[in-house]
Design a protein around this motif. Sequence first.
Motif, short mmCIF file in Angstrom:
data_model
loop_
_atom_site.label_atom_id
_atom_site.label_comp_id
_atom_site.label_asym_id
_atom_site.label_seq_id
_atom_site.Cartn_x
_atom_site.Cartn_y
_atom_site.Cartn_z
N UNK A 1 -43.07 -29.00 -10.24
CA UNK A 1 -42.04 -29.94 -9.74
C UNK A 1 -40.73 -29.20 -9.52
N UNK A 2 -40.31 -28.37 -10.51
CA UNK A 2 -39.05 -27.64 -10.36
C UNK A 2 -39.12 -26.69 -9.17
N UNK A 3 -40.24 -25.96 -9.10
CA UNK A 3 -40.38 -25.00 -8.00
C UNK A 3 -40.31 -25.71 -6.67
N UNK A 4 -40.97 -26.86 -6.59
CA UNK A 4 -40.97 -27.58 -5.32
C UNK A 4 -39.54 -28.01 -4.96
N UNK A 5 -38.81 -28.51 -5.97
CA UNK A 5 -37.44 -28.97 -5.69
C UNK A 5 -36.54 -27.80 -5.29
N UNK A 6 -36.64 -26.71 -6.10
CA UNK A 6 -35.81 -25.53 -5.80
C UNK A 6 -36.17 -24.98 -4.42
N UNK A 7 -37.48 -24.92 -4.19
CA UNK A 7 -37.97 -24.38 -2.92
C UNK A 7 -37.43 -25.19 -1.73
N UNK A 8 -37.54 -26.51 -1.85
CA UNK A 8 -37.09 -27.35 -0.72
C UNK A 8 -35.58 -27.20 -0.52
N UNK A 9 -34.85 -27.16 -1.65
CA UNK A 9 -33.39 -27.05 -1.53
C UNK A 9 -33.00 -25.71 -0.91
N UNK A 10 -33.60 -24.63 -1.43
CA UNK A 10 -33.24 -23.30 -0.90
C UNK A 10 -33.67 -23.14 0.55
N UNK A 11 -34.80 -23.73 0.85
CA UNK A 11 -35.31 -23.62 2.22
C UNK A 11 -34.35 -24.29 3.20
N UNK A 12 -33.89 -25.50 2.80
CA UNK A 12 -32.99 -26.22 3.69
C UNK A 12 -31.63 -25.53 3.77
N UNK A 13 -31.18 -25.01 2.60
CA UNK A 13 -29.81 -24.47 2.57
C UNK A 13 -29.72 -23.04 3.09
N UNK A 14 -30.74 -22.23 2.80
CA UNK A 14 -30.62 -20.80 3.14
C UNK A 14 -31.69 -20.28 4.10
N UNK B 26 -20.98 -21.73 13.82
CA UNK B 26 -21.42 -22.66 12.77
C UNK B 26 -20.22 -23.35 12.12
N UNK B 27 -20.47 -24.56 11.61
CA UNK B 27 -19.41 -25.31 10.91
C UNK B 27 -19.35 -24.89 9.44
N UNK B 28 -20.39 -24.20 8.99
CA UNK B 28 -20.45 -23.86 7.57
C UNK B 28 -19.34 -22.89 7.21
N UNK B 29 -18.82 -23.04 5.98
CA UNK B 29 -17.74 -22.13 5.58
C UNK B 29 -18.24 -21.09 4.58
N UNK B 30 -19.54 -21.14 4.23
CA UNK B 30 -20.05 -20.15 3.28
C UNK B 30 -20.44 -18.86 4.00
N UNK C 81 -22.44 -19.13 7.19
CA UNK C 81 -21.60 -19.59 8.30
C UNK C 81 -20.76 -18.46 8.84
N UNK C 82 -20.16 -17.68 7.92
CA UNK C 82 -19.32 -16.55 8.36
C UNK C 82 -20.16 -15.54 9.13
N UNK C 83 -21.37 -15.25 8.60
CA UNK C 83 -22.25 -14.28 9.28
C UNK C 83 -22.61 -14.79 10.68
#
Length: 509
Positions: free
Chosen positions: A195-208, A236-240, A243-245
Amino acid sequence: MADNLPSDVQLPDTPSHPAPRLGSGMSTKLLLLTILFVMLSEVMIYVPSLANFRNTWLAERLERTTIALLVAEKAGKIDMLSEEATKDILKQLGVQTIAVRRDGLRQLIAMSDMPGMVTSEFRVNEMVPGDAILEALKTLLNGSERTTRVVAGTPEFSNGEVAEVEIVLNEGALHDAMIVHSFNILKLSLMISVITAALVFLALRALFVRPIRRVTQNMLRFAQDPEDASRVIATSERSDEIGVAQNQLSHMQSELQLMLAEKRTLADLGLAVSKISHDLRNILATAVLFSDRLQTIDDPAVQRFAPKLVRALDRAIDYCQSTLAYGRAREAEPSIRVVQLHTLVEEVAEVLGLDEHDSIQFQNKVSETIVVDADPDQLFRIILNLCRNSVQAMKDSGGGTTGSIVNSLSISASLADNSCSITVSDTGPGIADSQKGLLFKAFQSRSGMGGTGLGLAIASELVQAHEGTLQLDDSAQGASFTICLPRARIVGNAEQKLHLIQDKGESRA
Ligand SMILES: Nc1ncnc2c1ncn2[C@@H]1O[C@H](COP(=O)(O)OP(=O)(O)OP(=O)(O)O)[C@@H](O)[C@H]1O
Ligand SMILES: [Mg+2]
């Protein structure tokens, strides 16, 4: 695309990078790593929890025995139990012997048939964590062969004595319970990991992972055709950091496209110049033929101008020739000779018609004794460009409209440490501040008055080829440029002076 590019534009090889294979991408690695780390943390939690399980289990066994003992004590029937009943109670309690310690004396209360040899001792609430873990692991590995004594202080007995209850038991049952407990923990850990891996995976996938993949795919696409404007990545609108890259990449791609467009324009221009030079050379060659015939006419005016005309045409043919021979963008290496500066300046003035100009007063202040080591044709072009600019600027500022002398152009020269400074000054409008930074860059400084913005760039390049410098001076009025050439000297002999000019016109004649 490559066909459109100039030959000197080197684009890096762009190997085609396939998309990452299934299972080798960042997402899969991330998923596996997350599961691994969660499992590792579960193991770190599991080992102390196992020790805790053992402690609790043994303490509970002792507690149950103590309660049974207290009840029997209260009832006063502890000594009246038959052997059968005692064994039955011991079996129910899961212990082999029960003993009580009073005042340092150990009294055996009950004992099964074959109590095993005691291999370890457990004192409730007195076990240090390290030992508890070690004992728990031993039980897990070899529980059924271990017999343990469990000891703890008890509440007061009915007669007010303080006693210590002690039981001896085989750890087989404890071992079985620990195995069940371990399996439960394992199942729970696996569930939590997934469950944790799935949540972390989905979050990281969407974010990075997705944004990085977008950037990577764009880079590959852009590398295939950097001139296609539609392949520049959107900002990009992202400020992280991602986004800078992305914004930096977008900026770099746009800059690269501008550079490529500029290079292409220059390449096209170079080709056009070559074509023009080619045909101009042919036309000028015909003009030279006619000029040569002019020299046979006896008219003094014709005799005066014809050699100059021939020389000017010869120079023009040479420029065309060198443009064709040395390529589009580069000047030929200077062919260094001894040049008498005064005479060269006179020739420039003649070509520009400055000796009889109606609105510009021309002054050749160069001493006749100065000679420089330079390519006469190139030096001629340098001074001609500077003078032509002055004439143009003074004409544009209204100097030529009245017909009366309102402006002046002067050329002077001085020697210091074998180097010669040639200064071309005029009394025109001067250089605008906005133009000063890019004055010597090709096509950058044109004023919109019909010039191409090449004259000063050519002059600067030719001066540099002579290892000299060309700079704009600070002048209160008009514009003043100084050419500094590294090799020059004074010659004293007037006759020698006159013969120093070995220019091509004379040698051809
Ligand atoms: N003596 C001067 N007085 C005023 N402005 C000058 C002078 N010399 C150069 N400039 C300015 O610098 C600009 C660049 O000169 P440059 O000789 O490089 O190009 P250009 O004269 O415009 O074109 P061309 O390639 O035909 O020479 C000119 O357009 C002009 O505005
Ligand atoms: Mg010019």
